[in-house]
Design a protein around this motif. Structure first.
Motif, short mmCIF file in Angstrom:
data_model
loop_
_atom_site.label_atom_id
_atom_site.label_comp_id
_atom_site.label_asym_id
_atom_site.label_seq_id
_atom_site.Cartn_x
_atom_site.Cartn_y
_atom_site.Cartn_z
N SER A 174 39.32 51.27 48.97
CA SER A 174 38.11 51.30 49.35
C SER A 174 37.44 52.79 49.40
CB SER A 174 37.93 50.77 50.83
OG SER A 174 38.61 49.41 50.84
N PHE A 175 38.26 53.79 49.68
CA PHE A 175 37.71 54.94 49.51
C PHE A 175 37.45 55.62 48.20
CE2 PHE A 175 38.62 59.73 49.73
CZ PHE A 175 37.53 60.17 50.25
N THR A 176 38.54 55.33 47.27
CA THR A 176 38.71 56.11 46.03
C THR A 176 37.63 55.29 44.91
OG1 THR A 176 40.48 54.54 45.06
CG2 THR A 176 40.97 57.06 46.45
N ASN A 177 37.37 53.89 45.12
CA ASN A 177 36.92 53.14 44.02
C ASN A 177 37.42 53.24 42.91
OD1 ASN A 177 33.47 52.62 42.85
ND2 ASN A 177 35.10 51.17 43.14
N SER A 178 38.45 53.29 42.63
CA SER A 178 39.54 53.72 41.54
C SER A 178 39.42 52.50 40.55
CB SER A 178 41.02 53.98 41.73
OG SER A 178 41.10 54.86 42.28
N GLU A 179 39.54 52.73 39.19
CA GLU A 179 39.84 51.74 38.17
C GLU A 179 41.05 51.13 37.96
OE1 GLU A 179 36.94 53.08 34.44
OE2 GLU A 179 37.94 54.77 35.33
N ALA A 180 41.78 51.75 38.48
CA ALA A 180 43.46 51.36 38.22
C ALA A 180 44.17 51.95 39.44
CB ALA A 180 43.93 51.68 37.00
N ILE A 181 45.20 51.12 39.92
CA ILE A 181 46.04 51.71 40.67
C ILE A 181 47.51 51.59 39.93
CG2 ILE A 181 46.23 49.50 42.14
CD1 ILE A 181 46.81 51.74 44.61
N ALA A 182 48.24 52.61 39.84
CA ALA A 182 49.45 52.72 39.12
C ALA A 182 50.65 53.20 40.08
CB ALA A 182 49.53 53.54 38.13
N PHE A 183 51.56 52.02 40.49
CA PHE A 183 52.69 52.29 41.44
C PHE A 183 53.82 52.95 40.60
CE2 PHE A 183 50.29 49.13 43.23
CZ PHE A 183 50.21 49.45 44.57
N GLY A 184 54.46 54.04 41.25
CA GLY A 184 55.29 54.95 40.68
C GLY A 184 56.56 55.27 41.71
N GLY A 185 57.61 55.88 41.39
CA GLY A 185 58.77 56.11 42.25
C GLY A 185 59.65 55.26 42.24
N GLU A 186 60.88 55.61 42.42
CA GLU A 186 62.23 54.89 42.22
C GLU A 186 62.16 53.52 42.92
OE1 GLU A 186 65.56 57.52 42.51
OE2 GLU A 186 64.84 58.86 41.13
N LEU A 187 61.45 53.28 44.07
CA LEU A 187 61.33 52.05 44.69
C LEU A 187 60.24 51.29 44.51
CD1 LEU A 187 62.62 53.29 48.09
CD2 LEU A 187 64.00 52.57 46.49
N ALA A 188 59.21 51.36 43.50
CA ALA A 188 58.10 50.66 43.26
C ALA A 188 58.42 49.47 42.60
CB ALA A 188 57.17 51.35 42.17
N GLY A 189 59.73 49.44 42.03
CA GLY A 189 60.29 48.05 41.28
C GLY A 189 60.73 47.18 42.21
N LEU A 190 61.09 47.40 43.53
CA LEU A 190 61.77 46.59 44.31
C LEU A 190 61.55 45.12 44.07
CD1 LEU A 190 61.80 48.69 47.86
CD2 LEU A 190 63.71 48.23 46.32
N HIS A 191 62.62 44.36 44.45
CA HIS A 191 62.31 43.04 44.21
C HIS A 191 61.19 42.35 44.80
CE1 HIS A 191 63.76 38.90 43.52
NE2 HIS A 191 63.50 38.65 44.71
N GLY A 192 60.18 41.89 43.91
CA GLY A 192 58.95 41.05 44.40
C GLY A 192 57.95 41.98 44.97
N LEU A 193 58.04 43.46 45.25
CA LEU A 193 57.10 44.13 45.83
C LEU A 193 55.83 43.99 45.22
CD1 LEU A 193 56.17 45.98 48.28
CD2 LEU A 193 57.15 47.85 46.84
N HIS A 205 42.15 41.22 49.93
CA HIS A 205 41.57 41.84 51.11
C HIS A 205 40.64 43.22 50.45
CE1 HIS A 205 44.04 40.13 54.32
NE2 HIS A 205 45.06 40.08 53.41
N CYS A 206 40.68 43.30 49.34
CA CYS A 206 39.57 44.52 48.97
C CYS A 206 38.21 43.67 49.01
CB CYS A 206 40.05 44.94 47.53
SG CYS A 206 41.16 46.27 47.46
N ALA A 207 37.29 44.57 49.07
CA ALA A 207 36.00 44.23 49.38
C ALA A 207 35.45 43.89 47.78
CB ALA A 207 35.05 45.38 49.86
N ALA A 208 34.66 43.16 47.54
CA ALA A 208 33.96 42.42 46.29
C ALA A 208 33.78 43.75 45.23
CB ALA A 208 32.96 41.59 46.36
N PRO A 209 33.06 44.61 45.44
CA PRO A 209 32.85 45.82 44.65
C PRO A 209 34.05 46.70 44.32
CG PRO A 209 31.05 45.82 46.49
CD PRO A 209 32.15 44.74 46.87
N THR A 210 34.79 46.72 45.22
CA THR A 210 36.12 47.43 45.01
C THR A 210 36.92 46.83 44.07
OG1 THR A 210 36.14 48.47 46.97
CG2 THR A 210 38.19 48.55 46.00
N ARG A 211 37.12 45.31 44.31
CA ARG A 211 37.90 44.43 43.42
C ARG A 211 37.30 44.38 42.03
NH1 ARG A 211 40.85 43.17 40.68
NH2 ARG A 211 42.17 41.82 40.26
N ARG A 212 35.96 44.29 42.09
CA ARG A 212 35.42 44.14 40.63
C ARG A 212 35.49 45.43 39.79
NH1 ARG A 212 31.19 40.59 43.06
NH2 ARG A 212 29.88 42.60 43.52
#
Length: 331
Positions: free
Chosen positions: A256-275, A286-293
């Protein structure tokens, strides 16, 4: 990966110090890790860490000698870094850390090469920016989940560093666990270390949890917690629920603050089962419509989590991290 650097190939020595290990590698300017070795991170004292690091550098250089040529060193270091002065200002990971450490100077003396240094999460974000998700999206957020939690934000291709090069220390995000636990920092229960500590603190309330038996044989880990949650262990399910919700809320507020085009998860635990699937659903709900679009990508980073720190550290030496070499230092 082995071999010999050919004539004219540009390469750098990279040192990535984070989590519980030190990784050293030779990385090409194209972002390929040509050769690497792993060493333990000595955390008993600052002097012990520095002594071990110098010995590890000497060992690595002996192994690389005659096989790879490089003329610069990039360092990814956990903690608060003054990249202009090359000073390591603070970390909670090394016992007895009190005074700033002239880390760039010490590594230059140990390696014999000009050295650049920056915070580990900034370095990983720079790697994604140059060789990963940033090649597609100039406005993205890198969200690291490991022994700690931190983020890197890139706006129009530029990393946001903050006034003291300390932007992104997101483990301090506050979350209400309810009950006796109350409000606490996200890192205290949703990071790798936090999950394990929190599980142990709840053993008396969940005496029959499989996690208790796992801890007795030294097998308690974030991966084990998520696996047991998938098998409906009550303690594991409780922990995973709050981990997913806590990280999910932190991501929604961040986007909501950054209004990013992409969010990339990294780190050794980002691939935890089902996360990641749960986080994706949470963000979309839960993101507001403009943020999600505006958000075109939710998923893993494009680089190998075991190599991104070395790749980013090497890239510092060509980009200079935005810091010119000190007088008398040439590249």
């Amino acid at each position: 990966m082995g071999g010999t650097a050919g004539c004219g190939v540009q390469a750098a020595m990279a040192i990535d110090i984070r989590e519980d290990r030190v990784k050293m590698g030779i990385v090409s300017r194209e972002g390929n890790v040509l050769f690497s070795r792993r060493y333990p991170w000595e955390t008993s004292s600052v002097a012990g860490f520095l002594d071990a690091l110098v010995l590890d550098i000497a060992d690595f250089q002996r192994q690389a000698e005659g096989r790879w040529e490089y003329d610069r060193v990039g360092v990814s270091m956990g903690g608060w870094i003054d990249r202009e002065a090359g000073m390591w200002l603070y970390t909670a990971k090394v016992h007895g850390f009190a005074d700033p450490v002239p880390l760039r100077y010490l590594i230059e003396r140990a390696t014999g090469h000009p050295t650049f240094i920056d915070n580990d999460i900034h370095v990983s974000t720079l790697a994604e920016n140059r060789f990963g998700i940033g090649q597609i999206y100039p406005n993205f957020t890198y969200y690291h989940i490991g022994r700690g939690i931190a983020v890197g934000v890139v706006s129009e291709g530029n990393l946001i560093r903050g006034a003291a090069n300390y932007a992104g220390e997101y483990g301090g995000y506050l979350y209400d666990l309810g009950g006796q636990d109350g409000v606490c920092r996200l890192e205290e229960f949703a990071s790798g270390r936090g999950m394990v500590r929190w599980a142990r603190s709840l053993f008396e309330q969940y005496p029959h949890s499989v996690l208790r038996q796992a801890d007795r044989v030294g097998a308690l880990s974030p991966t084990k917690i998520f696996e047991c949650a998938a098998e409906n262990d009550s303690l594991a399910t409780y922990i995973v629920h709050h981990v997913q919700r806590g990280i999910g809320l932190s991501v929604v507020n961040l986007l909501s603050f950054t209004n990013s085009e992409a969010i990339a998860f990294g780190g050794e635990l980002a691939g935890l089962h089902g996360l990641l699937p749960v986080l994706t659903d949470f963000i979309e709900e839960h993101c507001a419509a403009p943020t999600r679009r505006s958000l075109n990508y939710i998923g893993s980073g494009r680089l190998d989590v075991h190599e991104e720190g070395m790749i980013g550290a090497a890239w510092l030496t060509w980009e200079g991290g935005g810091v010119p070499p000190c007088p008398g230092r040439t590249l």
